[in-house]
Write a protein that holds these residues in place. Sequence first.
Motif, short mmCIF file in Angstrom:
data_model
loop_
_atom_site.label_atom_id
_atom_site.label_comp_id
_atom_site.label_asym_id
_atom_site.label_seq_id
_atom_site.Cartn_x
_atom_site.Cartn_y
_atom_site.Cartn_z
N GLU A 108 0.84 -1.18 0.00
CA GLU A 108 0.00 0.00 0.00
C GLU A 108 0.88 1.24 0.00
O GLU A 108 1.97 1.23 0.58
CB GLU A 108 -0.90 0.03 1.24
CG GLU A 108 -2.04 -0.96 1.23
CD GLU A 108 -2.95 -0.80 2.43
OE1 GLU A 108 -4.14 -1.10 2.30
OE2 GLU A 108 -2.46 -0.36 3.50
N VAL A 125 -3.49 3.73 -2.16
CA VAL A 125 -3.71 2.77 -3.24
C VAL A 125 -3.11 1.42 -2.84
O VAL A 125 -2.12 1.36 -2.10
CB VAL A 125 -3.11 3.24 -4.58
CG1 VAL A 125 -3.74 4.54 -5.03
CG2 VAL A 125 -1.60 3.38 -4.51
N HIS A 126 -3.74 0.36 -3.31
CA HIS A 126 -3.27 -0.99 -3.01
C HIS A 126 -2.69 -1.59 -4.28
O HIS A 126 -3.33 -1.53 -5.34
CB HIS A 126 -4.43 -1.84 -2.49
CG HIS A 126 -4.00 -2.92 -1.56
ND1 HIS A 126 -3.81 -2.72 -0.21
CD2 HIS A 126 -3.70 -4.23 -1.78
CE1 HIS A 126 -3.43 -3.85 0.36
NE2 HIS A 126 -3.35 -4.78 -0.58
N HIS A 197 -9.59 -3.75 -2.96
CA HIS A 197 -8.92 -2.82 -2.05
C HIS A 197 -9.47 -3.09 -0.65
O HIS A 197 -10.68 -3.21 -0.46
CB HIS A 197 -9.22 -1.37 -2.49
CG HIS A 197 -8.36 -0.37 -1.80
ND1 HIS A 197 -8.47 -0.09 -0.46
CD2 HIS A 197 -7.36 0.42 -2.28
CE1 HIS A 197 -7.59 0.84 -0.13
NE2 HIS A 197 -6.90 1.17 -1.21
#
Length: 200
Positions: A108, A125-126, A197
């Motif tokens: 992440e 964001v993943h 996510h």
Amino acid sequence: MADLAGTALRLGRPPIAGAAADRLLRDADTPVVADIWISGDLGFVLLLHRRDDGLVGEELYYSLRGEGGAWERPDHLSGGIVGTEMADPSAAEDLLAGASMTAIAESETLVHTGRGPNHEEGELVHVWELLVSSEADLIDIERSSPNSPDMSELFRRELTGPLVLIVLLPGERVRLQAIRRENSSLTRLDDPLELHHPEQ
């Protein structure tokens, strides 16, 4: 490396088609684009390179697309060592253990996206890096987002190497299917892989 990442984003694909793993063997000192991921005005590029110690290193870059449609110079997000020898097909197949694809890295990172609840701080964001079997030629990606929960975007991509980059924003999910091309027919290799996510 930022220039190489920028070229990949402008083209919308890796600059040179072909297996990145093979090129790592032939051009040990030359970074290669393993894959890119574009989501609207956000672009991510995964680069591979042979390190001085002989291991394969990875670098993740990202960029924002301006109002005129041009990508800004990519910024470096993260880097590390790939957990397997990408230039050895047998090592990759051993890691897959009969599956068509598997996640070999997950992380992440906070990215300034210009959207989300706090425009200044950015969004988490993943990121996944998937290792895909050499038997696969294509990958189907079905992506859904909280902005359109009843609709999903489906697109098919040619594989240009053994790694696939997936980057999801909060609330997004994807369903992935590896496919082999056999003359005029397409064969699904095994069950699809679903990723989401963590912020659901």
